[in-house]
Design a protein around this motif. Structure first.
Motif, PDB file in Angstrom:
ATOM      1  N   CYS A   1     -21.698  20.703 -20.937  1.00 39.79           N
ATOM      2  CA  CYS A   1     -22.665  20.476 -19.858  1.00 39.79           C
ATOM      3  C   CYS A   1     -23.675  21.615 -19.786  1.00 39.79           C
ATOM      4  O   CYS A   1     -24.842  21.406 -19.477  1.00 39.79           O
ATOM      5  N   PHE A   2     -23.235  22.831 -20.087  1.00 35.42           N
ATOM      6  CA  PHE A   2     -24.170  23.945 -20.147  1.00 35.42           C
ATOM      7  C   PHE A   2     -25.193  23.713 -21.262  1.00 35.42           C
ATOM      8  O   PHE A   2     -26.401  23.817 -21.046  1.00 35.42           O
ATOM      9  N   VAL A   3     -24.716  23.391 -22.450  1.00 41.00           N
ATOM     10  CA  VAL A   3     -25.616  23.191 -23.590  1.00 41.00           C
ATOM     11  C   VAL A   3     -26.601  22.062 -23.314  1.00 41.00           C
ATOM     12  O   VAL A   3     -27.790  22.182 -23.594  1.00 41.00           O
ATOM     13  N   ASP A   4     -26.110  20.957 -22.737  1.00 42.74           N
ATOM     14  CA  ASP A   4     -26.976  19.796 -22.516  1.00 42.74           C
ATOM     15  C   ASP A   4     -27.948  19.980 -21.350  1.00 42.74           C
ATOM     16  O   ASP A   4     -29.008  19.358 -21.328  1.00 42.74           O
ATOM     17  N   CYS A   5     -27.585  20.803 -20.374  1.00 43.06           N
ATOM     18  CA  CYS A   5     -28.376  20.857 -19.124  1.00 43.06           C
ATOM     19  C   CYS A   5     -29.183  22.132 -18.911  1.00 43.06           C
ATOM     20  O   CYS A   5     -30.120  22.128 -18.116  1.00 43.06           O
ATOM     21  N   VAL A   6     -28.812  23.221 -19.545  1.00 46.02           N
ATOM     22  CA  VAL A   6     -29.493  24.493 -19.244  1.00 46.02           C
ATOM     23  C   VAL A   6     -30.281  24.974 -20.454  1.00 46.02           C
ATOM     24  O   VAL A   6     -29.713  25.212 -21.517  1.00 46.02           O
ATOM     25  N   ASP A   7     -31.579  25.086 -20.278  1.00 42.96           N
ATOM     26  CA  ASP A   7     -32.417  25.476 -21.409  1.00 42.96           C
ATOM     27  C   ASP A   7     -33.464  26.515 -21.053  1.00 42.96           C
ATOM     28  O   ASP A   7     -34.167  27.004 -21.924  1.00 42.96           O
ATOM     29  N   SER A   8     -33.576  26.826 -19.781  1.00 42.97           N
ATOM     30  CA  SER A   8     -34.577  27.820 -19.408  1.00 42.97           C
ATOM     31  C   SER A   8     -33.877  29.077 -18.936  1.00 42.97           C
ATOM     32  O   SER A   8     -32.891  29.018 -18.192  1.00 42.97           O
ATOM     33  N   PHE A   9     -34.374  30.227 -19.405  1.00 44.49           N
ATOM     34  CA  PHE A   9     -33.735  31.496 -19.040  1.00 44.49           C
ATOM     35  C   PHE A   9     -34.735  32.466 -18.455  1.00 44.49           C
ATOM     36  O   PHE A   9     -34.754  33.640 -18.774  1.00 44.49           O
TER      37      PHE A   9
ATOM     38  N   VAL B   1     -25.585  34.464 -19.570  1.00 43.96           N
ATOM     39  CA  VAL B   1     -24.213  34.737 -19.119  1.00 43.96           C
ATOM     40  C   VAL B   1     -24.065  34.367 -17.645  1.00 43.96           C
ATOM     41  O   VAL B   1     -23.099  33.714 -17.241  1.00 43.96           O
ATOM     42  N   SER B   2     -25.048  34.762 -16.868  1.00 41.62           N
ATOM     43  CA  SER B   2     -25.004  34.493 -15.434  1.00 41.62           C
ATOM     44  C   SER B   2     -24.980  32.986 -15.141  1.00 41.62           C
ATOM     45  O   SER B   2     -24.195  32.506 -14.319  1.00 41.62           O
ATOM     46  N   LYS B   3     -25.813  32.251 -15.843  1.00 41.43           N
ATOM     47  CA  LYS B   3     -25.857  30.807 -15.617  1.00 41.43           C
ATOM     48  C   LYS B   3     -24.584  30.109 -16.128  1.00 41.43           C
ATOM     49  O   LYS B   3     -24.106  29.153 -15.530  1.00 41.43           O
TER      50      LYS B   3
END
Lengths: 85, 69, 85, 69, 69, 85
Positions: free
Chosen positions: D19-27, C64-66
């Motif tokens: 862009c979130f789906v394609d670029c962010v994968d680490s949490f 959510v934060s990201k």
């Protein structure tokens, strides 16, 4: 349990109309999602022919039936957890 | 609040679709099998809990909205 | 940076209402997309249990934060490139 | 033009999601890392340029609409 | 019935998207090739037949609505 | 064949307005689906740079052209099968 909320007593005509419209939008969306989902689950995407074959047809019938059951189950879960909307 | 009702119906439809897609894959019968039912119930509960958690975090972020990051 | 457009001065009451509604639809859609996306990124789809475990919960919070940050970045990019809507 | 505003907000939400789906994968952290930020910015710019190009082609086709193909 | 028109247009757009995605994968020319055209026509016909069948089943279930399963 | 239905004669002003709005919503959705689909088909998702390269650009142009053709074909199929909406 298919319809998520019956129209409560004591509402104005305008509100009732608006609710009926929302109810209908809900059913239309349910139908569209069901149709898309069952197409994905049952129909061969290579499109070797324009007809649905027997296997596809019976898969579609069962898919609709199961989707309807899932819809009912989720409705019951929601109405059990909290008061109707 | 009409808008809210419409939203919750939209959410409802997405939930049904997701749990059906994730849990039901065999079409040799027209009734759900036991393990499909269990899967659907867990999926639905998990999704509702998830949505509530996201809602809380989202509300927090909206409160500190003007500047973030 | 989260809201894409503040309501400009000198608009009629009707327009303001309509804008507020649009703004709200925007927020609802943002929320729905965020919820769906973070569920996809964080939750185990085998559904071995009905609870979210600790790993899933902390993944959701960070997701959510990201997502919120990405939303803000895109907002800044758009408002930098051209005049507000 | 209310409709137009709504559309551009819809487009905006789709852009953020993509862009979130394609670029962010680490949490493992709650803040974007540098390379995730770079990816998001390029993704967003690319998508905007893409949309403008599609818009131009689409307008051309709409002008010659009555008969095509 | 305005609502119905809007729905059928939505369905129309989904149909076009699906058949395009499933049937068109080469972009070395700007015109559809013969086998792509054939694929699109079959896809569209199949989807329409599918939708009619689903519509019939759906109507049956809605009639017996109050209790099901 | 791109527009699914011309406005028939003998409708009230209100109806015409409502139809025009529906028609416009249809075009907007067509555009959005086209844009999303061609992005998926043509653009490299690794985002090594912020520019579209030549290959991507020509792919996009052809993709739009082909999507438009498919849209027309489906329109013809539908208008052949049954009377206009």
């Amino acid at each position: 349990m298919a319809s998520p909320s019956p129209i409560p007593a004591g509402v104005t005509k305008e509100q009732a109309f608006s609710m009926a419209q929302t109810e209908m939008e809900y059913r239309v969306e349910l139908f569209n999602k069901l149709a898309q989902t069952c197409f994905n689950k049952c129909v061969d995407k290579r499109y070797k022919e324009a007809e649905l074959n027997m296997g596809e047809n019976s898969c579609i019938d069962r898919c609709v039936s199961k989707y309807w059951q899932v819809n009912g189950m989720v409705g019951q879960l929601l109405s059990a957890g909290k008061p109707p909307v | 609040d009409q808008l809210q009702l419409r939203d919750s119906l939209k959410m409802y439809n997405s939930l049904v679709e997701r749990c059906f897609v994730d849990c039901v894959d065999s079409f040799t019968r027209k009734s759900l099998q036991k393990q499909e039912e269990t899967c659907v119930m867990r999926c639905a509960e998990k999704f509702l809990k998830h949505t509530m958690r996201v809602g809380m975090r989202f509300a927090e972020l909206n409160q500190n909205a003007p500047t973030q990051d």
